[in-house]
Enzyme design. Structure first.
Site, PDB file in Angstrom:
ATOM      1  N   ASN A 201      29.673  45.814  45.412  1.00 45.81           N
ATOM      2  CA  ASN A 201      30.865  45.301  44.731  1.00 45.81           C
ATOM      3  C   ASN A 201      31.281  43.911  45.183  1.00 45.81           C
ATOM      4  O   ASN A 201      32.352  43.434  44.842  1.00 45.81           O
ATOM      5  CB  ASN A 201      32.035  46.274  44.911  1.00 45.81           C
ATOM      6  CG  ASN A 201      31.687  47.673  44.449  1.00 45.81           C
ATOM      7  OD1 ASN A 201      31.463  48.567  45.267  1.00 45.81           O
ATOM      8  ND2 ASN A 201      31.551  47.836  43.154  1.00 45.81           N
TER       9      ASN A 201
ATOM     10  N   ILE B  78      34.877  39.458  44.841  1.00 44.55           N
ATOM     11  CA  ILE B  78      35.054  40.901  45.019  1.00 44.55           C
ATOM     12  C   ILE B  78      35.430  41.565  43.704  1.00 44.55           C
ATOM     13  O   ILE B  78      36.254  41.041  42.946  1.00 44.55           O
ATOM     14  CB  ILE B  78      36.191  41.170  46.041  1.00 44.55           C
ATOM     15  CG1 ILE B  78      35.898  40.458  47.348  1.00 44.55           C
ATOM     16  CG2 ILE B  78      36.378  42.667  46.262  1.00 44.55           C
ATOM     17  CD1 ILE B  78      37.108  40.299  48.241  1.00 44.55           C
ATOM     18  N   CYS B  79      34.830  42.735  43.441  1.00 44.89           N
ATOM     19  CA  CYS B  79      35.235  43.503  42.282  1.00 44.89           C
ATOM     20  C   CYS B  79      36.041  44.697  42.762  1.00 44.89           C
ATOM     21  O   CYS B  79      35.496  45.678  43.242  1.00 44.89           O
ATOM     22  CB  CYS B  79      34.004  43.980  41.499  1.00 44.89           C
ATOM     23  SG  CYS B  79      34.417  44.956  40.061  1.00 44.89           S
ATOM     24  N   LEU B  80      37.359  44.600  42.670  1.00 40.26           N
ATOM     25  CA  LEU B  80      38.231  45.686  43.131  1.00 40.26           C
ATOM     26  C   LEU B  80      39.450  45.722  42.200  1.00 40.26           C
ATOM     27  O   LEU B  80      40.097  44.694  41.979  1.00 40.26           O
ATOM     28  CB  LEU B  80      38.649  45.426  44.586  1.00 40.26           C
ATOM     29  CG  LEU B  80      39.517  46.481  45.248  1.00 40.26           C
ATOM     30  CD1 LEU B  80      38.792  47.816  45.343  1.00 40.26           C
ATOM     31  CD2 LEU B  80      39.956  46.040  46.640  1.00 40.26           C
TER      32      LEU B  80
END
Lengths: 199, 485
Positions: A83, A91-93
């Site tokens: 991620n 960041i993929c959050l």
């Protein structure tokens, strides 16, 4: 509006400094400038993960509309994680995007990122190469992530074989990081990595 | 030509609105009358559709009436009624059934109440710290939604301002972490009291959301047009905007596409966009005369070609002799499938599939081009008539029938164009055979009409009007049998 942002960051900064996580050296927060628009975060790699023993530095930019909009966060320390982009550190959050709530704080962000290191979500990837390796060859992924933790985040050395392969490529005139990326992407297959680098 | 087509459309639309005027929702007898009339009209015209082009104010009134009605019937606040309606696609009956069965669950699923009821709020201190701006305020300054997450007035205002500026309106939620409760309109507006421009933006966005979620309403897709179309029938029927004259399908808002339905036309258009390169390459703009082989560029809409060199009459589509098209069986619209295809190789099957697609695509594309070329013909026609009127050969009124004919031709060819995607996705069988027979009949009559219009001055008026009648009859017959909405 900027007023609320600064006020909030000041307060959050104190909160993090005093928190029990700092006491346990799990998270850290530092000011980069004096007007509270940029900070440097640090999280410790969670135990029983390939990131254990490493320290990961984060760039935190506070928008003028904070806390009504989320802070912009990316990894400065290079990391191998489905991620997180291995190139840019993006960041993929969800909480850094549409699931952000004004009542959240930098402390919750840092703790969520630490949780992300323990529990990756390969079905919602940021780095497709890493995510594929995670799903197809989990052991290879763990080996690579641990190697990156050692190379960039000060983690313990685990596999000298990886270092040897990188050295072989470096001896051929390849830059170290580039060699590492190529080998990581091809499951440490020296032949295929070489082929890719020289094609 | 579009302008003319629209004005004609407008006339027929006015008929329906006249009819609607006597349609009174509260009057039982009129209601029944109109029902009878409605069925009759559908028999005559399969494209008949009752709708109204309304302004934003009128739609607002309509929505407000629905909200008030629900609020009275369920004895709930207007604001609550609005949220419930919006989350149920404005279906009052569904809201009533659900609410009367289980009000609590309905409020939770509509994100008005939290899934878990909050603990009782006890105001012991006089002052408390807002978790967002971390400032100590008097409790008077705190507000909360049904979830009881308390935040100060200024933070709510700022939260709404930021969200509205990002284009979010009906979906603004509480500021607490993981809280799904939505902020209703009155709560938002109360906090934007002194922010006029943001308030207006918010109201604009919510209105857009309401119209988009309402199946009986459709924004006119015309550029810069603010008209909203209302119809009680949610069907893929033709709408002509009163204001900008754009013609579109009520159900999907795209170009009108009868007899093809909304899903199929979408599939077809995507396919055409994907394959357009190949198709364009194959269907060139010029063809050779089948008799004398001189190169011919098509400069009119009619597919009945006459070579200027050798005077040979042929069909632009199939390059066959026109004689076999005119009086006898017109079949060049029909695709002949290879009967032994199942036994052929995969490669041959793929080629056959492409051939089939190209057959329909070429015809689809060709009629679309013809429509444009006929528009030019109309322009030339207008200039010639102008000349005649100027030199005393009749008045504008005398020549009006030519424009009517050109409009009718456009309408017929438009439908014909949209019969090709329909046929492409149709399963082989007797129904498809019937369809292709009717399509061929329509195509033949349209080409006759186009031919006669292009040579209008030498064509007898009675002959032309007869041809118009035949073409339109073919069109309505096809739609009656195959328009399934």
């Amino acid at each position: 509006m900027a007023n609320i942002a600064a006020q909030r960051i000041k307060r959050e900064f104190k909160e993090v400094i005093k928190s029990e996580e700092v006491a346990k050296c799990a998270i850290k927060l530092e000011l980069v400038d004096n007007n509270y628009t940029e900070l440097k975060g640090e999280i410790a790699g969670p135990p029983d993960t390939p990131y254990e023993g490493g320290n990961f530095v984060l760039e935190i930019k506070v928008p003028e509309t904070y806390p009504f909009n989320p802070p912009k966060v990316r990894f400065i320390t290079k990391i191998w994680h489905p991620n997180i982009s291995s190139v840019t550190g993006a960041i993929c959050l969800d909480i850094l995007k549409d699931q952000w709530a004004a009542a959240m704080t930098l402390r919750t962000v840092l703790l969520s990122l630490q949780a992300l290191l323990s529990a990756a979500e390969p079905d919602d990837p940021q780095d497709a190469v890493v995510a594929r390796q995670y799903k197809e060859n989990l052991d290879m992924f763990k080996l690579t992530a641990r190697h990156w933790t050692n190379a960039y985040a000060g983690g313990p050395s685990v596999n000298s074989e990886c270092d040897d392969k990188i050295k072989r490529l470096v001896d051929m005139g390849i830059e170290e990081h580039q060699a590492r990326v190529a080998l990581s992407s091809y499951n440490w297959d020296l032949e295929r990595a070489t082929e890719q680098l020289f094609s | 030509m579009e302008e003319m087509a629209a004005s004609q459309e407008n006339d027929s639309e006015m008929d329906c609105s006249d009819n609607e005027d006597c349609y009174d929702y509260n009057d039982y007898y009129n209601d029944e009358d109109s029902d009878v009339e409605h069925i009759d009209l559908l028999k005559i015209d399969p494209e008949y559709f009752e709708y109204k082009c309304l302004s934003e104010e009128e739609i607002e009134r309509l929505l407000n009436e629905t909200v008030e009605d629900l609020s009275n019937r369920l004895r709930i606040s207007l604001s609550l009624a609005k949220v419930l309606l919006h989350s149920h696609y404005w279906n009052s009956n569904e809201v009533i059934v659900k609410y009367e069965e289980n009000p609590q669950q309905t409020l939770i699923s509509s994100r008005i109440d939290p899934p878990v009821p909050p603990r009782n709020i006890i105001f012991t201190p006089t002052h408390m710290t807002c978790p967002v701006c971390v400032t100590l305020h008097h409790v008077d300054r705190f507000f909360y939604l049904s979830c009881a997450h308390m935040f100060c007035k200024d933070c709510w205002t700022m939260h709404f301002e930021v969200q509205v500026n990002q284009g979010i309106s009906t979906a603004i939620s509480c500021m607490a972490r993981d809280c799904v409760v939505l902020a209703p309109e009155d709560f938002v507006l109360k906090h934007l009291q002194h922010k006029t421009s943001i308030r207006e933006k918010y109201q604009h966005f919510t209105f857009q959301d309401y119209v988009k979620s309402h199946p009986e309403l459709r924004f006119c897709p015309g550029p810069n047009c603010s008209v909203i179309v209302h119809s009680n029938e949610i069907k893929a029927k033709r709408v002509v905007c009163d204001q900008c004259k754009t013609i579109f399908c009520f159900r999907c808002g795209c170009d009108y596409h009868a007899p093809t339905d909304c899903q199929v036309i979408k599939k077809w258009l995507t396919k055409c966009a994907d394959d357009s390169e190949t198709a364009n390459y194959i269907s060139a703009h010029t063809k050779d005369c089948p008799k004398c082989h001189i190169c011919i560029e098509k400069n009119g809409g009619c597919n009945h070609m006459q070579c200027y060199n050798c005077k040979h009459d042929f069909c632009w589509m199939c390059l066959g002799d026109w004689k076999s098209h005119g009086s006898e069986y017109y079949e060049c619209s029909r695709y002949r499938e290879n009967p032994n295809i199942a036994h052929e190789s995969v490669h041959a099957q793929a080629r056959e599939a492409l051939k089939k697609y190209l057959h329909y695509y070429e015809r689809w594309e060709n009629h679309s081009k013809s429509l444009k070329l006929e528009e030019q013909t109309l322009g030339k026609l207008r200039a010639r008539i102008n000349e005649k009127v100027m030199s005393g050969l009749g008045t504008w009124i005398d020549w009006q029938y030519l424009f009517t004919a050109a409009n009718l031709l456009a309408k017929c060819r438009y439908t014909l164009q949209y019969t090709y995607p329909f046929a492409y996705y149709m399963d082989a069988g007797p129904r498809k055979e019937l369809f292709e027979y009717q399509q061929a009949q329509l195509e033949a009559e349209i080409e006759n009409l186009s031919w006669k219009i292009e040579r209008a001055e030498t064509t007898d008026r009675g002959d032309l009007e007869n041809q118009m009648d035949i073409a339109e009859k073919r069109r309505t017959t096809l739609l009656k049998d195959f328009l399934d909405v």
